[in-house]
Design a protein around this motif. Structure first.
Motif, PDB file in Angstrom:
ATOM      1  N   TYR A  51       0.943  -1.339   0.010  1.00 24.29           N
ATOM      2  CA  TYR A  51      -0.071  -0.115   0.030  1.00 24.29           C
ATOM      3  C   TYR A  51       0.940   1.201   0.087  1.00 24.29           C
ATOM      4  O   TYR A  51       1.852   1.096   0.600  1.00 24.29           O
ATOM      5  CB  TYR A  51      -0.840  -0.117   1.391  1.00 24.29           C
ATOM      6  CG  TYR A  51      -2.005  -1.240   1.421  1.00 24.29           C
ATOM      7  CD1 TYR A  51      -3.249  -0.742   0.925  1.00 24.29           C
ATOM      8  CD2 TYR A  51      -1.497  -2.522   1.821  1.00 24.29           C
ATOM      9  CE1 TYR A  51      -4.015  -1.917   0.995  1.00 24.29           C
ATOM     10  CE2 TYR A  51      -2.340  -3.510   1.831  1.00 24.29           C
ATOM     11  CZ  TYR A  51      -3.912  -3.115   1.652  1.00 24.29           C
ATOM     12  OH  TYR A  51      -4.594  -4.269   1.720  1.00 24.29           O
ATOM     13  N   GLY A  52       0.393   2.305  -0.756  1.00 25.28           N
ATOM     14  CA  GLY A  52       1.125   3.595  -0.728  1.00 25.28           C
ATOM     15  C   GLY A  52       0.219   4.631  -0.123  1.00 25.28           C
ATOM     16  O   GLY A  52      -0.943   4.345   0.064  1.00 25.28           O
ATOM     17  N   GLU A  53       0.827   5.774   0.157  1.00 21.04           N
ATOM     18  CA  GLU A  53       0.002   6.780   0.972  1.00 21.04           C
ATOM     19  C   GLU A  53      -0.857   7.414  -0.365  1.00 21.04           C
ATOM     20  O   GLU A  53      -0.361   8.016  -1.248  1.00 21.04           O
ATOM     21  CB  GLU A  53       0.789   7.934   1.298  1.00 21.04           C
ATOM     22  CG  GLU A  53       1.359   7.743   2.795  1.00 21.04           C
ATOM     23  CD  GLU A  53       0.322   7.455   3.834  1.00 21.04           C
ATOM     24  OE1 GLU A  53      -0.572   8.339   3.801  1.00 21.04           O
ATOM     25  OE2 GLU A  53       0.362   6.277   4.413  1.00 21.04           O
ATOM     26  N   GLN A  54      -2.168   7.447  -0.432  1.00 20.65           N
ATOM     27  CA  GLN A  54      -2.903   7.475  -1.713  1.00 20.65           C
ATOM     28  C   GLN A  54      -4.041   8.491  -1.249  1.00 20.65           C
ATOM     29  O   GLN A  54      -5.211   8.583  -2.041  1.00 20.65           O
ATOM     30  CB  GLN A  54      -3.501   6.225  -2.261  1.00 20.65           C
ATOM     31  CG  GLN A  54      -2.384   5.385  -2.794  1.00 20.65           C
ATOM     32  CD  GLN A  54      -2.811   3.984  -3.297  1.00 20.65           C
ATOM     33  OE1 GLN A  54      -4.097   3.719  -3.019  1.00 20.65           O
ATOM     34  NE2 GLN A  54      -2.165   3.332  -3.889  1.00 20.65           N
ATOM     35  N   GLY A  55      -3.898   9.271  -0.176  1.00 21.34           N
ATOM     36  CA  GLY A  55      -4.826  10.153  -0.012  1.00 21.34           C
ATOM     37  C   GLY A  55      -6.101   9.536   1.029  1.00 21.34           C
ATOM     38  O   GLY A  55      -5.863   8.725   1.958  1.00 21.34           O
ATOM     39  N   ILE A  56      -7.516   9.818   0.554  1.00 24.00           N
ATOM     40  CA  ILE A  56      -8.476   9.124   1.496  1.00 24.00           C
ATOM     41  C   ILE A  56      -8.643   7.730   1.150  1.00 24.00           C
ATOM     42  O   ILE A  56      -8.611   7.061   2.306  1.00 24.00           O
ATOM     43  CB  ILE A  56      -9.862   9.698   0.870  1.00 24.00           C
ATOM     44  CG1 ILE A  56      -9.659  11.277   1.254  1.00 24.00           C
ATOM     45  CG2 ILE A  56     -11.183   9.298   1.339  1.00 24.00           C
ATOM     46  CD1 ILE A  56     -10.915  12.002   0.452  1.00 24.00           C
ATOM     47  N   GLU A  57      -8.440   7.045  -0.113  1.00 22.74           N
ATOM     48  CA  GLU A  57      -8.928   5.721  -0.321  1.00 22.74           C
ATOM     49  C   GLU A  57      -7.356   4.978  -0.063  1.00 22.74           C
ATOM     50  O   GLU A  57      -6.188   5.106  -0.381  1.00 22.74           O
ATOM     51  CB  GLU A  57      -8.850   5.398  -1.749  1.00 22.74           C
ATOM     52  CG  GLU A  57      -9.423   3.949  -1.985  1.00 22.74           C
ATOM     53  CD  GLU A  57      -9.908   4.036  -3.427  1.00 22.74           C
ATOM     54  OE1 GLU A  57      -9.336   2.767  -4.180  1.00 22.74           O
ATOM     55  OE2 GLU A  57     -10.643   4.878  -3.941  1.00 22.74           O
ATOM     56  N   CYS A  58      -7.517   3.838   0.708  1.00 21.46           N
ATOM     57  CA  CYS A  58      -6.322   2.989   1.101  1.00 21.46           C
ATOM     58  C   CYS A  58      -6.617   1.594   0.444  1.00 21.46           C
ATOM     59  O   CYS A  58      -7.254   0.688   0.981  1.00 21.46           O
ATOM     60  CB  CYS A  58      -6.297   2.813   2.597  1.00 21.46           C
ATOM     61  SG  CYS A  58      -4.888   1.876   3.022  1.00 21.46           S
ATOM     62  N   SER A  59      -6.144   1.458  -0.587  1.00 21.70           N
ATOM     63  CA  SER A  59      -6.053   0.278  -1.562  1.00 21.70           C
ATOM     64  C   SER A  59      -4.743  -0.246  -2.054  1.00 21.70           C
ATOM     65  O   SER A  59      -3.828   0.627  -2.217  1.00 21.70           O
ATOM     66  CB  SER A  59      -7.027   0.463  -2.665  1.00 21.70           C
ATOM     67  OG  SER A  59      -6.626   1.458  -3.499  1.00 21.70           O
ATOM     68  N   PRO A  60      -4.440  -1.667  -2.160  1.00 21.33           N
ATOM     69  CA  PRO A  60      -3.396  -2.106  -2.600  1.00 21.33           C
ATOM     70  C   PRO A  60      -2.843  -1.453  -3.883  1.00 21.33           C
ATOM     71  O   PRO A  60      -3.499  -1.502  -4.693  1.00 21.33           O
ATOM     72  CB  PRO A  60      -3.598  -3.627  -2.666  1.00 21.33           C
ATOM     73  CG  PRO A  60      -4.989  -3.877  -2.052  1.00 21.33           C
ATOM     74  CD  PRO A  60      -5.763  -2.601  -2.049  1.00 21.33           C
ATOM     75  N   ALA A  61      -1.475  -1.198  -3.740  1.00 21.77           N
ATOM     76  CA  ALA A  61      -0.853  -0.702  -5.082  1.00 21.77           C
ATOM     77  C   ALA A  61      -0.216  -1.724  -5.820  1.00 21.77           C
ATOM     78  O   ALA A  61      -0.121  -1.777  -7.038  1.00 21.77           O
ATOM     79  CB  ALA A  61      -0.139   0.548  -4.626  1.00 21.77           C
TER      80      ALA A  61
END
Length: 125
Positions: A51-61
């Motif tokens: 996972y990366g820092e993606q703002g509001i959504e936390c989904s697998p990258a």
């Protein structure tokens, strides 16, 4: 007497030894001071997602196959081929210690070029 002293010295280190595959299987490890960035492991420890820092959504990258080299070292290999001409990305995590819900991991560099290994701290969720 020397044997008793030696055993007394070793007992704390044996008590702190952990099978990190069991510790992290079915858990998400979030980088300390991050809200999402980290890695999660499937219940059997064979699959990992980054996972990366993606703002509001936390989904697998990134979806990875986990190969455990021993009870404290996992090699994570990219599952989906992104580029036909490039090898898969590989990450090596050497779990070093656990203190409650915090875990310390040595991120061993396995890419092109010479970069230093990093010590990372995660919260177990």
């Amino acid at each position: 007497m020397k044997k008793v002293f030696l055993i007394a010295l070793l007992i704390p280190s044996l008590a702190m030894a952990a099978n990190f595959k069991q510790v992290v299987s079915g858990k998400k490890l979030t980088l300390v001071s991050a809200t999402c960035a980290g890695v999660s492991f499937s219940k059997d420890g064979s699959i990992a997602n980054m996972y990366g820092e993606q703002g509001i959504e936390c989904s697998p990258a990134l979806s990875l196959r986990a190969k455990w080299l021993n009870e404290n070292t996992a090699m994570l290999v990219e599952k989906v081929r992104q580029n036909k001409n490039a090898p898969p990305r590989v990450f090596v995590m050497q779990f070093q210690s656990r203190n409650g819900n915090k875990i310390t991991v040595k991120d061993i560099w396995a890419g092109w070029g010479n970069y230093p290994d990093e010590i990372l701290k995660y919260t177990i969720e």
